[in-house]
Scaffold this active site. Sequence first.
Site, PDB file in Angstrom:
ATOM      1  N   TYR A 152       0.840  -1.201   0.000  1.00 15.76           N
ATOM      2  CA  TYR A 152       0.000   0.000   0.000  1.00 15.76           C
ATOM      3  C   TYR A 152       0.870   1.245   0.000  1.00 15.76           C
ATOM      4  O   TYR A 152       0.643   2.185  -0.767  1.00 15.76           O
ATOM      5  CB  TYR A 152      -0.929  -0.021   1.218  1.00 15.76           C
ATOM      6  CG  TYR A 152      -1.872   1.157   1.276  1.00 15.76           C
ATOM      7  CD1 TYR A 152      -3.059   1.149   0.551  1.00 15.76           C
ATOM      8  CD2 TYR A 152      -1.574   2.265   2.054  1.00 15.76           C
ATOM      9  CE1 TYR A 152      -3.927   2.225   0.600  1.00 15.76           C
ATOM     10  CE2 TYR A 152      -2.445   3.348   2.110  1.00 15.76           C
ATOM     11  CZ  TYR A 152      -3.613   3.327   1.386  1.00 15.76           C
ATOM     12  OH  TYR A 152      -4.459   4.397   1.429  1.00 15.76           O
ATOM     13  N   LYS A 170       1.106   4.232  -2.840  1.00 13.81           N
ATOM     14  CA  LYS A 170       0.873   5.645  -2.548  1.00 13.81           C
ATOM     15  C   LYS A 170       2.091   6.493  -2.890  1.00 13.81           C
ATOM     16  O   LYS A 170       1.964   7.623  -3.324  1.00 13.81           O
ATOM     17  CB  LYS A 170       0.478   5.849  -1.083  1.00 13.81           C
ATOM     18  CG  LYS A 170      -0.813   5.153  -0.704  1.00 13.81           C
ATOM     19  CD  LYS A 170      -1.911   5.478  -1.702  1.00 13.81           C
ATOM     20  CE  LYS A 170      -2.896   4.352  -1.832  1.00 13.81           C
ATOM     21  NZ  LYS A 170      -3.855   4.510  -2.902  1.00 13.81           N
TER      22      LYS A 170
END
Length: 76
Positions: A34, A38
């Site tokens: 994740y 990002k």
Amino acid sequence: MKEEIPALRARRGGAIVNNASILGVVGFATAPAYTAAKHGVLGLTKVAAAVLWLCSDGASFVTGEHLLVDGGYVVR
């Protein structure tokens, strides 16, 4: 973005604003995939005013930057 560029060229202008969570700027050990995603987006924006400004003529000279809108979280 790849699909938007021809439309921007046809209109002779416009803006693309990418948004990501704070993990686009700081690491988080328990969520590496994740966090990596990002970091790829790297355009943290929490308030609509920042996006509107980036899309305005007033920000037309701003290019290739990321703008932290996080209330000072990262610097703490």
